[in-house]
Design an enzyme around this catalytic site. Structure first.
Site, PDB file in Angstrom:
ATOM      1  N   LYS A 145       5.223   5.682   4.924  1.00 58.03           N
ATOM      2  CA  LYS A 145       5.434   4.659   5.929  1.00 58.03           C
ATOM      3  C   LYS A 145       5.632   3.308   5.256  1.00 58.03           C
ATOM      4  O   LYS A 145       4.975   3.001   4.259  1.00 58.03           O
ATOM      5  CB  LYS A 145       4.229   4.609   6.870  1.00 58.03           C
ATOM      6  CG  LYS A 145       4.349   3.587   7.991  1.00 58.03           C
ATOM      7  CD  LYS A 145       3.121   3.634   8.884  1.00 58.03           C
ATOM      8  CE  LYS A 145       3.186   2.561   9.967  1.00 58.03           C
ATOM      9  NZ  LYS A 145       1.986   2.592  10.837  1.00 58.03           N
ATOM     10  N   LYS A 189       3.476  -3.053   2.985  1.00 54.23           N
ATOM     11  CA  LYS A 189       3.474  -4.042   1.904  1.00 54.23           C
ATOM     12  C   LYS A 189       2.648  -3.574   0.720  1.00 54.23           C
ATOM     13  O   LYS A 189       2.986  -3.847  -0.433  1.00 54.23           O
ATOM     14  CB  LYS A 189       2.942  -5.374   2.418  1.00 54.23           C
ATOM     15  CG  LYS A 189       3.962  -6.191   3.183  1.00 54.23           C
ATOM     16  CD  LYS A 189       3.473  -7.594   3.405  1.00 54.23           C
ATOM     17  CE  LYS A 189       4.571  -8.438   4.030  1.00 54.23           C
ATOM     18  NZ  LYS A 189       4.129  -9.828   4.246  1.00 54.23           N
ATOM     19  N   LYS A 249      -9.627   6.612   5.420  1.00 52.00           N
ATOM     20  CA  LYS A 249      -9.973   5.396   4.685  1.00 52.00           C
ATOM     21  C   LYS A 249     -11.351   5.483   4.050  1.00 52.00           C
ATOM     22  O   LYS A 249     -11.558   5.007   2.927  1.00 52.00           O
ATOM     23  CB  LYS A 249      -9.879   4.178   5.617  1.00 52.00           C
ATOM     24  CG  LYS A 249      -8.452   3.850   6.036  1.00 52.00           C
ATOM     25  CD  LYS A 249      -8.392   2.660   6.967  1.00 52.00           C
ATOM     26  CE  LYS A 249      -6.949   2.333   7.348  1.00 52.00           C
ATOM     27  NZ  LYS A 249      -6.870   1.198   8.292  1.00 52.00           N
TER      28      LYS A 249
END
Length: 332
Positions: free
Chosen positions: A191, A194, A111
């Site tokens: 994976k 949303k 990240k």
């Protein structure tokens, strides 16, 4: 009986990746364990988010969890930020957590590589996760494979705190892995998430479910209906295993390998079974959405119980770490 803790970020309405990968397992655990489940909104703010949407997404997640079978009579459900003791304990645990351990976390490296400026919250995310668990002295944590490294660090933090302060107070929480470890999205490559737009919501209408399944990725070798396929590499077939009977799955595999039917036939059966399985969940969710006061009441009761448990933990932690006791104001 084990004390179980697990959390889920407030991404809004649950999708089948959340449901199959975590929540269905949580529902089963309620029968045999003392379960504490949290909507971890403090974790959610370590990434950019819309402030105007966070509260609504939190309530939507609560509705989804309750509709999916989290029973407030058997488990505790609460919102993480409603129990400020989580952040207090995280600060104390940060005093025994080596910086190098945080920097080697795979999720932090992934990240942070996408960020121009890396927030400290992203680095400290695993400390807060450890605090979530250790605050209630939970000894079991249902997690996906992507969280195993964080849980190992939580165990290391518990060991370091216990060793430094001469206590054996914090248990070393052990993982409970779901059989549905990784649910791949409708794109067949990543994976279910949303943010990638590759999900099916557990509260989606039958029409929406079918509309999402129709274009979903299958075996790329099946370019025409007459081409035989390989169900072992088809994501739709793997989702069938969660919603269709063993006999139906065998039939799906046979019809795929022999080109006895096309991919739309396979998807239609999956859609029908998924719609039937999720219908009771959707019905309960509609009732909960019509009674938001009931949802708020459940979350408030959960937070009150957790604050009572947390108070005992923090009293022991402060005393052991040498802090001055909290003085009551004089009456004179």
């Amino acid at each position: 009986m084990h004390r179980v803790f697990s959390g889920i970020q407030p991404s809004g309405e649950l999708h089948i990746g959340n449901y199959l990968g975590a929540v269905r397992n949580w529902v089963a655990l309620q029968s045999d364990h003392e379960c504490i489940f949290s909507i971890v909104d403090l974790h959610a703010i370590t990434q950019p988010y819309e402030t105007g949407e966070l509260a609504g997404r939190t309530m939507d997640m609560a509705v989804g969890l309750l509709a999916a079978g989290i029973d407030p009579e058997r488990s505790t459900l609460f919102v993480q930020s409603h129990v400020p003791e989580h952040t207090e304990l995280a600060w104390y645990l940060g005093s025994v957590t080596p910086l190098g351990e945080l920097e080697r976390m795979t999720q932090f490296k992934d990240k942070s590589a996408r960020e121009e400026t890396v927030p400290a919250g992203l680095l400290n995310y695993p400390i807060l996760m450890a605090a979530d668990v250790l605050l209630y002295r939970a000894d079991r944590v249902p997690v996906g494979e992507d969280q195993l490294q964080h849980l190992e660090l939580a165990r290391e933090i518990a060991r370091r705190w216990n060793a430094r302060f001469g206590e054996n107070f914090f248990p070393e929480p052990q993982p409970m892995l779901s059989t549905a470890r990784r649910i791949v999205g409708l794109d067949g490559s990543a994976k279910m998430s949303k943010s990638l737009g590759n999900t099916i919501g557990i509260l989606d209408s039958p029409e929406v479910i079918w509309g999402k399944l129709r274009p979903a990725m299958t075996d790329p070798a099946r370019k025409t209906r007459k081409d035989p396929g390989n169900p072992d590499i088809c994501n739709i077939y793997h989702i069938h295993k969660h919603f269709s009977s063993p006999a139906e799955c065998d039939h799906v595999a046979h019809m795929c390998r022999t080109a006895g039917w096309g991919c739309l036939d396979c998807k239609r059966l999956l859609a029908d079974n998924m719609i039937a399985a999720l219908a009771p969940v959707r019905e309960r969710a509609l009732a909960l959405k019509a009674d938001p006061a009931r949802v708020r009441e459940i979350l408030a009761a959960g937070a009150a119980r957790c604050r009572a448990l947390a108070a005992g933990t923090l009293e022991r932690v402060r005393e052991t770490m040498g802090f001055a006791p909290r003085f009551a104001p004089s009456r004179g």
